[in-house]
Design an enzyme around this catalytic site. Structure first.
Site, PDB file in Angstrom:
ATOM      1  N   ARG A 175      56.528  17.287  18.874  1.00 50.11           N
ATOM      2  CA  ARG A 175      55.148  16.536  18.709  1.00 50.11           C
ATOM      3  C   ARG A 175      54.674  15.406  19.467  1.00 50.11           C
ATOM      4  O   ARG A 175      54.259  14.380  18.086  1.00 50.11           O
ATOM      5  CB  ARG A 175      55.382  16.575  16.965  1.00 50.11           C
ATOM      6  CG  ARG A 175      55.647  17.965  16.612  1.00 50.11           C
ATOM      7  CD  ARG A 175      54.817  18.878  17.235  1.00 50.11           C
ATOM      8  NE  ARG A 175      55.209  20.342  16.448  1.00 50.11           N
ATOM      9  CZ  ARG A 175      55.979  21.038  17.605  1.00 50.11           C
ATOM     10  NH1 ARG A 175      55.669  20.804  18.670  1.00 50.11           N
ATOM     11  NH2 ARG A 175      56.724  22.439  17.518  1.00 50.11           N
ATOM     12  N   SER A 223      52.827  21.933   9.363  1.00 47.38           N
ATOM     13  CA  SER A 223      53.676  21.370   9.464  1.00 47.38           C
ATOM     14  C   SER A 223      53.348  20.291   8.448  1.00 47.38           C
ATOM     15  O   SER A 223      52.672  19.042   9.428  1.00 47.38           O
ATOM     16  CB  SER A 223      54.963  21.126   9.707  1.00 47.38           C
ATOM     17  OG  SER A 223      55.769  22.175  10.107  1.00 47.38           O
ATOM     18  N   GLU A 293      54.477  14.760  10.244  1.00 49.50           N
ATOM     19  CA  GLU A 293      53.390  14.304  11.758  1.00 49.50           C
ATOM     20  C   GLU A 293      51.800  15.031  11.766  1.00 49.50           C
ATOM     21  O   GLU A 293      51.055  14.499  12.718  1.00 49.50           O
ATOM     22  CB  GLU A 293      54.393  16.254  12.146  1.00 49.50           C
ATOM     23  CG  GLU A 293      53.174  17.616  12.826  1.00 49.50           C
ATOM     24  CD  GLU A 293      53.926  18.899  13.127  1.00 49.50           C
ATOM     25  OE1 GLU A 293      54.758  19.033  13.071  1.00 49.50           O
ATOM     26  OE2 GLU A 293      52.659  19.455  13.034  1.00 49.50           O
TER      27      GLU A 293
END
Ligand SMILES: Cc1cc2nc3c(=O)[nH]c(=O)nc-3n(C[C@H](O)[C@H](O)[C@H](O)COP(=O)(O)OP(=O)(O)OC[C@H]3O[C@@H](n4cnc5c(N)ncnc54)[C@H](O)[C@@H]3O)c2cc1C
Length: 301
Positions: A175, A223, A293
């Site tokens: 990520r 998420s 995130e």
């Protein structure tokens, strides 16, 4: 909210930009304050010209579908560029190579690759963002990851000049894709595998799996935290007893503990307070420090 700065724009753009656009209209969390300047370019040339004439001191940010973005209630000082609907070219360049512009939704890439007889792009179907956002985040799912397929990218710098860059010029990780400062993605050339006869079964199965395990259809940003090495953020949040925990109209999803849901009237401050509460509680109860995130931007109200 801080006062908007007045910005001198070239006449051609002064008439086309919007002012004070609520970012809640452009984020999947449906929260966030106003952007001083909001610009939807016609195409990449138009976007280059806009960036070139934008005074150097004006902060600039690009967004795709806002599916990984928490904009604070005070909004964004400076200019926001929306690539959606503008950078929308998607073409096949050879048997295995495609070129896609940054505003193309990931789901369209997945579906078109299947039509072209290309596999390994099916996982893109479940990412509710654009390619630009997927490049910035190195989005991934079901074992797939954006940058694994990238041959090169075209970027625009803050002065409005285009450059072609290779993956070697980025620090790419889970990520994360860290490149030169103040550059944005215009397009990418990507490679997939040829698989004649492929149909959309793979995509349908992936989407079904998501519907079973994630609160699809509710207002979220997917998420909230990255998974710590060797563990799952959702497992840690659940084990800290936080499923269903609520602040205002925001709550930790009962279906997937790493999702935070806006039930309708949550403000960015509620969402951010809940993120912080989850982080602190998980740290106290499990000793693991979770990393967000989701990208948190803008000013507090
Ligand atoms: C229900 C749901 C499920 C999700 N599932 C997943 C998943 O399985 N895997 C996953 O990885 N993510 C997932 N996400 C998160 C999100 O969809 C991805 O991170 C996606 O790649 C973000 O794309 P976007 O266009 O919405 O980016 P935005 O949210 O608009 O922007 C995200 C970041 O990218 C930057 N950015 C956007 N466009 C550009 C550009 N052209 N150039 C440079 N920077 C740019 C923005 O400035 C911002 O910092 C999910 C989100 C939701 C709502």
């Amino acid at each position: 909210m801080s006062a908007q700065r007045s910005v001198e724009l070239a006449p051609e753009f002064a008439a086309r930009v919007l002012h004070g656009v609520p970012m809640s209209k452009h984020t999947s969390w449906h929260a966030g304050g106003p952007a001083d300047i909001f610009f939807s370019p016609r195409d990449s040339m138009d976007l280059c010209s806009f960036v070139r004439q934008l005074p150097a001191e004006v902060p600039l940010m690009w967004i795709g579908l806002g599916s990984n973005l928490l904009v604070r209630d005070g909004g964004i000082r400076g200019a926001v560029v929306s690539t959606l609907g503008a950078l929308d070219a998607l073409e096949r360049q050879s048997a295995t190579r495609i070129r896609a512009e940054a505003g193309v939704p990931c789901a369209r890439i997945a579906r078109q690759c299947v039509k072209w007889g290309l596999s390994e792009a099916e996982w893109f179907a479940g990412i509710p963002g654009t390619l630009g956002g997927a490049l910035a985040m190195n989005a991934g799912a079901f074992g797939g990851e954006t940058w694994r397929h990238v041959l090169d990218v075209e970027v625009l710098d803050r002065r409005g000049a285009r450059h072609t860059r290779t993956p070697a010029e980025y620090a790419i990780g889970y990520r994360k894709a860290q490149g030169p400062q103040d550059e944005w993605f215009i397009s990418a050339r990507m490679e997939f595998e040829q698989r004649p006869g492929i149909d959309d079964t793979g995509i349908r199965e992936l989407l079904e799996k998501r519907r079973e395990t994630q609160p699809i259809g509710e207002w979220s940003c997917g998420s909230v935290f990255t998974n710590p090495p060797g563990d799952h953020a959702a497992r840690l949040i659940e084990s800290a007893g936080l499923k269903g925990f609520r602040i205002g109209d925001a709550s930790v999803s009962k279906k997937h503990a790493n999702f935070i849901i806006n039930h309708g009237t949550a403000r960015a401050a509620d969402l951010e307070a809940l993120i912080e509460h989850v982080r602190q509680t998980v740290a106290q109860r499990t000793g693991v420090s979770l990393t967000a995130e989701v990208r948190i931007v803008g000013e507090k109200a």
